[in-house]
Design an enzyme around this catalytic site. Structure first.
Site, short mmCIF file in Angstrom:
data_model
loop_
_atom_site.label_atom_id
_atom_site.label_comp_id
_atom_site.label_asym_id
_atom_site.label_seq_id
_atom_site.Cartn_x
_atom_site.Cartn_y
_atom_site.Cartn_z
N HIS A 1 -3.32 -16.58 15.36
CA HIS A 1 -4.19 -15.45 15.70
C HIS A 1 -3.41 -14.14 15.71
O HIS A 1 -3.80 -13.19 16.40
CB HIS A 1 -4.86 -15.63 17.08
N SER B 1 5.79 8.85 -0.90
CA SER B 1 4.56 9.62 -0.74
C SER B 1 4.82 11.03 -1.24
O SER B 1 5.92 11.56 -1.08
CB SER B 1 4.16 9.65 0.73
N LYS C 1 8.12 8.47 3.92
CA LYS C 1 7.44 7.22 3.61
C LYS C 1 8.14 6.38 2.55
O LYS C 1 8.61 6.88 1.54
CB LYS C 1 6.01 7.50 3.09
N GLU D 1 1.12 -4.47 -1.72
CA GLU D 1 -0.29 -4.09 -1.61
C GLU D 1 -1.03 -4.41 -2.90
O GLU D 1 -2.16 -4.89 -2.90
CB GLU D 1 -0.42 -2.61 -1.28
#
Ligand code: ARG
Length: 459
Positions: free
Chosen positions: A157, A278, A284, A291
């Site tokens: 979980h 970025s 970043k 992804e």
């Protein structure tokens, strides 16, 4: 020029819009090597049964090889009126050797031809994929060595659950990809059956030898029923399913490592070569490769749906709908190939953030279950032990300490039967060492699994 399949009964050429709508050459061109291979085997079989002379066969096979070279160099012009790769190659043959070329399509139709070509293509693609999966497994296995002493929290979980050795995680992925490889091998058995010679739908009245063609093409057997074969795309659906499971495994891994690479987790540092920056936030380092792995997996699963829906309402046997089977299948393979291409170097090139992991390892009461089982070993019923450890954890939470930092007095207030030796199972180090069951994260279990995979993957 009119298409060779429109001669005779047709009194008019096809509408240009129909040709553009109906072409498959733009995507089935990539079958050309398999198509040439299939045609050569077919011609040789025709010669063996006396349907082609030696001389005709030699001429056909030689020309087909030349056509393949032209295709290698991109020299064969694409013409929509020739619809697909099968007709492009056959027409090129006829252009070169005339009537002898017109004999190649004896006892064959494009229905069995396309099915055979795809079976051969999928067989090769499965072999390539199996190799890539093995490479990825090997990358995880190498980490087992370098991360041997790292303990990580295991989650259920997404809540801290129990401590495990880092190699236990890596072995978990090796197992998943191993089942994928098993599934691929199993579905390859059904891919590896030769459909050539069932012709359009009912077979042929000509005395062909299907077994011989199958042998020449390296198939394990021939398909048994011409009607079934003409319509059968099960092998594509199940391949697409196996690819979807692989995509699901890769996507889950990507998601996990995206989380692990956040400041919040800070478990892993991804190789910068697979990250992007970025344009506005200079600090970043984004995990785009992971992804995209997660994102592209959606396509692979969508392709499985496309194939299932494509086939589900078709009466037997071949229907032109089946032409639409190739783009989703090719796309699934291309996507998985690309995903695996980057997965292995990411696995190999990432670094566990040992310090940050260790600093927070005593958070989350990873040793609570071990304490409960310690009590069970002392003869306490599980339900009672569970209840007592719950209460002990509650107290530790209140005091903001780890279980091992509670005094014996404090522990005995909850469970008088506890003695000094309880500290031997507290703390994540001790907790990991306490595991014993088969398949657990017990250090000797993990060691044995690593050894067994080292043997399996080195063959
Ligand atoms: N282009 C077709 C396909 O990909 C080849 C088979 C055509 N067969 C036919 N009877 N029209 O499925």
């Amino acid at each position: 020029m009119n298409s060779p399949s429109r001669s005779g009964v047709f009194q008019a050429g096809a509408d240009e819009r129909m040709e553009a709508f109906g072409e498959s050459i733009s995507f089935d061109r990539r079958l050309y090597r398999h198509d040439v291979k299939g045609s050569i085997a077919h011609a040789e079989m025709l010669a063996t049964v006396g349907l082609l002379s030696e001389e005709e066969t030699r001429l056909i096979c030689e020309s087909l090889r030349e056509i393949q070279l032209d295709l290698d160099e991109g020299k064969l012009p694409i013409r929509f009126e020739l619809e697909d790769i099968h007709m492009h190659i056959e027409q090129a043959l006829i252009d070169r050797i005339g009537d002898t070329g017109r004999k190649l399509h004896t006892a064959r139709s494009r229905n069995d031809q396309v099915s055979t070509d795809i079976r051969m293509w999928v067989r090769d693609a499965i072999d390539k994929l199996d190799h890539q999966l093995k490479t990825l497994q090997t990358a995880f296995l190498s980490r087992c060595e370098s991360d041997a002493d790292v303990i990580l929290p295991a989650y259920t979980h997404l809540q801290r659950a129990q401590p495990v050795l880092a190699p236990h995680y890596w072995l978990a992925y090796i197992e998943k990809f191993s089942r994928d490889r098993e599934r691929l091998a199993d579905c390859r058995r059904r891919v590896n059956r030769c459909s050539l010679g069932v012709a359009a739908v009912a077979g042929t009245t000509l005395p062909i030898d299907r077994q011989l063609t199958a042998e020449k093409l390296g198939f394990e057997s021939v398909t048994a029923n011409s009607l079934d074969t003409s319509s059968d795309r099960d092998f594509m659906m199940e391949t697409a399913f196996v690819l979807s499971v692989i995509a699901s495994h890769l996507s889950g891994w990507a998601e996990e490592w995206i989380l692990w690479s956040t400041v919040e987790f800070n478990f892993i540092k991804l190789p910068q070569t697979f990250c992007t920056g970025s344009s506005i936030m200079p600090q970043k380092v984004n995990p785009d490769a992971l992804e995209l792995t997660r994102g592209k997996s959606a396509k692979v699963m969508g392709n499985l749906q496309t194939l299932m829906l494509l086939v589900k309402n078709l009466p037997m046997a071949y229907n032109r709908d089946l032409q639409e089977d190739k783009p989703p299948l090719f796309d699934s393979f291309d996507t998985i190939f690309a995903m695996l291409d980057i997965a292995a170097p990411i696995v190999a090139g990432s670094q566990l953030q040992r310090e940050s992991i260790a600093n927070r390892l005593e958070e989350g009461y990873l040793d609570a279950t071990t304490l409960m089982e310690w009590m069970i070993k002392k003869g306490m019923p599980q339900r009672r032990a569970h209840h007592l450890v719950g209460a002990i954890v509650g107290e530790a939470m209140e005091k903001k300490v780890a279980l091992k930092d509670l005094s014996l007095d404090a522990l005995q207030k909850h469970a008088p039967e506890l003695d000094e030796s309880v500290y031997e199972c507290l703390g994540t180090q001790n907790a990991v060492a306490a595991f014993v069951s088969y398949g657990s994260t017990a250090p000797d279990q993990v060691k044995a699994q690593v050894a067994s995979w080292t043997t399996k993957l080195s063959s």
